[in-house]
Design a protein around this motif. Sequence first.
Motif, PDB file in Angstrom:
ATOM      1  N   GLY A 124      13.515  25.432 -16.858  1.00  0.00           N
ATOM      2  CA  GLY A 124      12.141  25.245 -16.412  1.00  0.00           C
ATOM      3  C   GLY A 124      11.889  23.944 -15.656  1.00  0.00           C
ATOM      4  N   PRO A 125      12.343  22.784 -16.174  1.00  0.00           N
ATOM      5  CA  PRO A 125      12.081  21.526 -15.466  1.00  0.00           C
ATOM      6  C   PRO A 125      12.749  21.440 -14.099  1.00  0.00           C
ATOM      7  N   LEU A 126      13.760  22.273 -13.851  1.00  0.00           N
ATOM      8  CA  LEU A 126      14.461  22.274 -12.563  1.00  0.00           C
ATOM      9  C   LEU A 126      13.878  23.279 -11.581  1.00  0.00           C
ATOM     10  N   ALA A 127      13.005  24.144 -12.061  1.00  0.00           N
ATOM     11  CA  ALA A 127      12.521  25.261 -11.245  1.00  0.00           C
ATOM     12  C   ALA A 127      11.582  24.805 -10.146  1.00  0.00           C
ATOM     13  N   ARG A 128      11.603  25.557  -9.083  1.00  0.00           N
ATOM     14  CA  ARG A 128      10.598  25.475  -8.034  1.00  0.00           C
ATOM     15  C   ARG A 128      10.470  26.877  -7.454  1.00  0.00           C
ATOM     16  N   PRO A 129       9.434  27.188  -6.744  1.00  0.00           N
ATOM     17  CA  PRO A 129       9.273  28.545  -6.228  1.00  0.00           C
ATOM     18  C   PRO A 129      10.513  29.014  -5.457  1.00  0.00           C
ATOM     19  N   PHE A 131      13.505  29.159  -6.713  1.00  0.00           N
ATOM     20  CA  PHE A 131      14.714  28.530  -7.239  1.00  0.00           C
ATOM     21  C   PHE A 131      14.625  28.465  -8.759  1.00  0.00           C
ATOM     22  N   TRP A 132      15.299  29.384  -9.434  1.00  0.00           N
ATOM     23  CA  TRP A 132      15.339  29.451 -10.895  1.00  0.00           C
ATOM     24  C   TRP A 132      13.940  29.443 -11.512  1.00  0.00           C
ATOM     25  N   ASP A 133      13.004  30.106 -10.846  1.00  0.00           N
ATOM     26  CA  ASP A 133      11.652  30.150 -11.400  1.00  0.00           C
ATOM     27  C   ASP A 133      11.528  31.268 -12.442  1.00  0.00           C
ATOM     28  N   TYR A 134      10.483  31.169 -13.212  1.00  0.00           N
ATOM     29  CA  TYR A 134      10.147  32.136 -14.258  1.00  0.00           C
ATOM     30  C   TYR A 134      11.230  32.226 -15.332  1.00  0.00           C
ATOM     31  N   ASP A 189      27.577  28.816 -25.107  1.00  0.00           N
ATOM     32  CA  ASP A 189      27.670  28.538 -23.674  1.00  0.00           C
ATOM     33  C   ASP A 189      27.005  29.703 -22.970  1.00  0.00           C
ATOM     34  N   HIS A 190      26.003  29.410 -22.167  1.00  0.00           N
ATOM     35  CA  HIS A 190      25.210  30.457 -21.519  1.00  0.00           C
ATOM     36  C   HIS A 190      25.331  30.310 -20.007  1.00  0.00           C
ATOM     37  N   HIS A 191      26.001  31.260 -19.374  1.00  0.00           N
ATOM     38  CA  HIS A 191      26.141  31.281 -17.922  1.00  0.00           C
ATOM     39  C   HIS A 191      25.102  32.228 -17.330  1.00  0.00           C
ATOM     40  N   LYS A 192      24.363  31.728 -16.346  1.00  0.00           N
ATOM     41  CA  LYS A 192      23.290  32.510 -15.727  1.00  0.00           C
ATOM     42  C   LYS A 192      23.577  32.774 -14.243  1.00  0.00           C
ATOM     43  N   VAL A 193      23.086  33.922 -13.774  1.00  0.00           N
ATOM     44  CA  VAL A 193      23.142  34.274 -12.360  1.00  0.00           C
ATOM     45  C   VAL A 193      21.708  34.373 -11.850  1.00  0.00           C
ATOM     46  N   ALA A 194      21.414  33.677 -10.754  1.00  0.00           N
ATOM     47  CA  ALA A 194      20.050  33.664 -10.226  1.00  0.00           C
ATOM     48  C   ALA A 194      19.678  35.008  -9.617  1.00  0.00           C
ATOM     49  N   MET A 195      18.441  35.403  -9.830  1.00  0.00           N
ATOM     50  CA  MET A 195      17.877  36.592  -9.203  1.00  0.00           C
ATOM     51  C   MET A 195      16.433  36.291  -8.820  1.00  0.00           C
ATOM     52  N   ALA A 196      15.992  36.875  -7.727  1.00  0.00           N
ATOM     53  CA  ALA A 196      14.617  36.652  -7.280  1.00  0.00           C
ATOM     54  C   ALA A 196      13.632  37.223  -8.299  1.00  0.00           C
TER      55      ALA A 196
END
Length: 226
Positions: A124-129, A131-134, A189-196
């Motif tokens: 959350g603190p790294l998010a921007r519209p 980019f990793w939002d929501y 360890d949690h690996h995430k893949v970005a999605m719109a």
Amino acid sequence: MASKTRQERVAAAREKAMVAVQAIFERWNKVADHVGYEGFELHVMRMGKVIDASLGPPSSVYRRADYDTDAAAAAATPIVPGPAILATSTCSLYIDGRYSNMNGVMHGGGYGVIFDMMTTTALGPLARPGFWDYLGGVSRTLNISYLKPCPLNSTVIVHAHVYHVGRTMALIKGWMTSEDGQTVYATCDHHKVAMATPKHHLVHRVKWDDQWEETTEGKDAKTAKL
């Protein structure tokens, strides 16, 4: 006007990060209410509480003696691997009977859904519209090490630290402890893949939207659309 002390700047940064983490819970619940969602992670997102958050390393990675005054803070020595932490969240959740296995402790699957949702909030603190939002994309892998059984009718604390975030991938490390911090029940360890994020989810505004729009980057983005 006198400049803010380091303590005041730290407090303001913490509050901003807290809003960003809380926004994930708030928007998730608004979307869930709108569509009448009743999935199995509903309880986590309804009842989870944000305790702390940071953009960058949390204050706890600095030696307290060096952190108490502005002068000393300038020479604060970070505790390795503190400087590598990009953002953090700390959340709590009360573990009731719905998480039970037949042995009367939390089921392994309970750890999974809690880690999945709560470690994601550290983005959350790294998010921007855009980019990793929501909710910060989807999980690629979630590797859990179960250390001790978690008793029912107790509160767990989930700590999450982001160690890598890029345009498409992120890595978050998390651990689940007792409320007093004396017992570690599991790590992950949690690996995430970005999605719109679907645009119809973003129509549900939260406090973070206003906070973002007040930043220089947010104002520039708004002006560019005019």
